[in-house]
Design a protein around this motif. Structure first.
Motif, short mmCIF file in Angstrom:
data_model
loop_
_atom_site.label_atom_id
_atom_site.label_comp_id
_atom_site.label_asym_id
_atom_site.label_seq_id
_atom_site.Cartn_x
_atom_site.Cartn_y
_atom_site.Cartn_z
N LYS A 7 0.75 -0.89 0.11
CA LYS A 7 -0.15 0.02 0.24
C LYS A 7 1.15 0.62 0.25
O LYS A 7 1.43 1.76 -1.07
N SER A 8 1.06 1.94 1.25
CA SER A 8 1.99 3.15 1.42
C SER A 8 3.29 1.61 1.43
O SER A 8 4.50 2.89 1.27
N PHE A 9 3.30 0.92 1.86
CA PHE A 9 4.38 0.25 2.49
C PHE A 9 5.00 -1.31 1.86
O PHE A 9 3.49 -1.27 1.40
N VAL A 10 6.22 -1.36 1.41
CA VAL A 10 6.24 -2.97 1.16
C VAL A 10 6.49 -3.23 1.83
O VAL A 10 7.74 -3.09 2.95
N ASN A 11 5.65 -4.92 2.34
CA ASN A 11 5.96 -5.71 4.13
C ASN A 11 6.29 -6.68 3.35
O ASN A 11 5.73 -7.17 2.31
N HIS A 12 7.10 -7.79 3.76
CA HIS A 12 7.42 -9.18 3.98
C HIS A 12 7.00 -9.69 4.80
O HIS A 12 7.22 -9.94 5.97
N ILE A 13 5.56 -10.06 5.04
CA ILE A 13 5.24 -11.01 6.12
C ILE A 13 5.45 -12.58 5.35
O ILE A 13 5.31 -13.79 4.87
N GLU A 22 0.29 -15.60 19.31
CA GLU A 22 -0.63 -15.20 18.64
C GLU A 22 0.35 -13.24 19.50
O GLU A 22 -0.23 -12.32 19.44
N LYS A 23 1.52 -13.48 18.64
CA LYS A 23 2.13 -11.85 19.04
C LYS A 23 2.88 -11.41 17.20
O LYS A 23 2.78 -12.56 16.61
N THR A 24 3.31 -11.01 16.87
CA THR A 24 3.97 -10.23 15.41
C THR A 24 4.55 -9.90 15.91
O THR A 24 4.78 -8.71 16.59
N ILE A 25 6.34 -10.23 15.43
CA ILE A 25 7.27 -9.66 15.85
C ILE A 25 7.37 -8.53 14.22
O ILE A 25 8.11 -9.59 13.11
N ILE A 26 7.66 -7.25 14.63
CA ILE A 26 8.12 -6.38 12.93
C ILE A 26 9.73 -6.21 13.76
O ILE A 26 10.46 -6.12 14.80
N ILE A 27 10.16 -6.67 11.99
CA ILE A 27 12.56 -6.95 12.38
C ILE A 27 12.44 -5.82 11.89
O ILE A 27 12.05 -5.69 10.37
N PHE A 28 12.81 -4.45 12.33
CA PHE A 28 13.77 -3.49 11.49
C PHE A 28 15.37 -3.89 11.33
O PHE A 28 16.42 -3.94 12.02
N ALA A 42 13.44 -14.30 9.99
CA ALA A 42 12.61 -14.25 9.49
C ALA A 42 11.41 -15.72 10.30
O ALA A 42 10.15 -16.14 10.68
N GLU A 43 11.61 -16.40 9.40
CA GLU A 43 11.10 -17.70 9.37
C GLU A 43 11.34 -19.10 10.51
O GLU A 43 10.85 -19.74 10.76
N TYR A 44 12.35 -18.41 10.62
CA TYR A 44 13.39 -19.12 12.25
C TYR A 44 12.27 -18.47 13.31
O TYR A 44 11.38 -19.58 13.81
N PHE A 50 5.06 -17.40 15.74
CA PHE A 50 5.10 -15.79 16.26
C PHE A 50 4.85 -15.38 14.40
O PHE A 50 5.34 -15.86 13.27
N ARG A 51 3.89 -14.88 13.66
CA ARG A 51 3.78 -14.20 12.27
C ARG A 51 4.94 -12.99 12.74
O ARG A 51 5.19 -12.58 13.59
N VAL A 52 5.50 -13.16 11.72
CA VAL A 52 6.80 -11.79 11.38
C VAL A 52 6.64 -11.03 10.23
O VAL A 52 6.16 -11.32 8.80
N ILE A 53 7.06 -9.61 10.32
CA ILE A 53 6.88 -9.03 9.32
C ILE A 53 8.16 -8.30 9.39
O ILE A 53 8.70 -7.76 10.18
#
Length: 237
Positions: A7-13, A22-28, A42-44, A50-53
């Protein structure tokens, strides 16, 4: 499984089946790095439930990527611009993802650690924060960068801008924080991480903060760090 959302961003999920925690880890990621360098990690984490973005960061990957991040003048001009822009964009980022802060564990490596700490300090409901070889003390870290490069002190305008984004001095929610840093880091001094840890613990001894220091480790993410990080995630989530 990987899905790219644009959308405004490109995210890899990354989400292998049902996210059991029931938690999402967002990696910068770090300065000059790429989403592609974090696929295995992320796959690990995804395999742990965890859901990872991994969001693409401005001036990297498909978002106006700079030609050479590691030219000194390029780093000096764009490093903080990248951090500030990423912090500013975070509200819209979460809205577009449809993810609530209370479900999100923010994680950052090197520059990503600055970003994650800045976003965490502006929120009040994040599930947790992981800062690896980064800093939550923007003013001190920039002073050290300038000393190392033999650059002039911050101007008044630059000082005010850093203060506005600096996590130090902002209220922090009572959710788990993990700080990890190589003691011999020559890229991002451990002193910034120490200063942030001191701020957190001096504000309130009840903050759930762990600070792991790794002897004889430079600016890298080691196997020992990964083992400790996995154990922390298991304990807290």
């Amino acid at each position: 499984m990987k899905e790219i959302v644009s959308k405004s961003f490109v995210n890899h999920i990354y989400n292998q089946g049902q996210s059991s925690r029931e938690k999402t880890i967002i990696i910068f990621h770090g300065w000059g790095s790429s989403v592609n360098n974090y696929v295995e990690l992320a796959e690990y984490f995804s395999s742990l439930g965890f859901r990872v973005i991994i969001p693409e960061i401005i001036y990297h990957d498909t978002r106006n990527k700079l030609e050479n991040h590691f030219l000194k003048e390029v780093t000096q001009e764009y490093f903080w611009k990248t951090i500030f822009k990423s912090i500013d964009d975070s509200t819209l980022f979460f809205e577009e993802l449809g993810v609530s802060e209370k479900e999100v564990i923010l994680m950052g490596v090197s520059m990503g650690g600055f970003i994650a700490s800045g976003i965490y300090a502006n929120g009040n409901n994040f599930a947790g924060l992981i800062n690896i070889n980064g800093s939550g003390s923007f003013l001190l870290s920039e002073k050290i960068f300038r000393e190392n490069d033999q650059r002039p002190d911050l101007t008044g305008e630059e000082l005010n801008e850093l203060k506005a984004y600096n996590p130090i001095g902002k209220s922090i929610s009572y959710t788990p924080i993990l700080l990890m840093h190589g003691e011999q880091d020559t890229i991002v001094s451990i002193e910034g991480q120490k200063d942030y840890f001191n701020f957190l613990t001096e504000c309130d001894a009840n903050y759930d903060v762990v600070f792991n220091v790794y002897k004889d480790v430079n600016h890298s993410f080691t196997d020992e760090m990964l083992i400790n990080l996995k154990q922390w995630l298991e304990d807290k989530f």
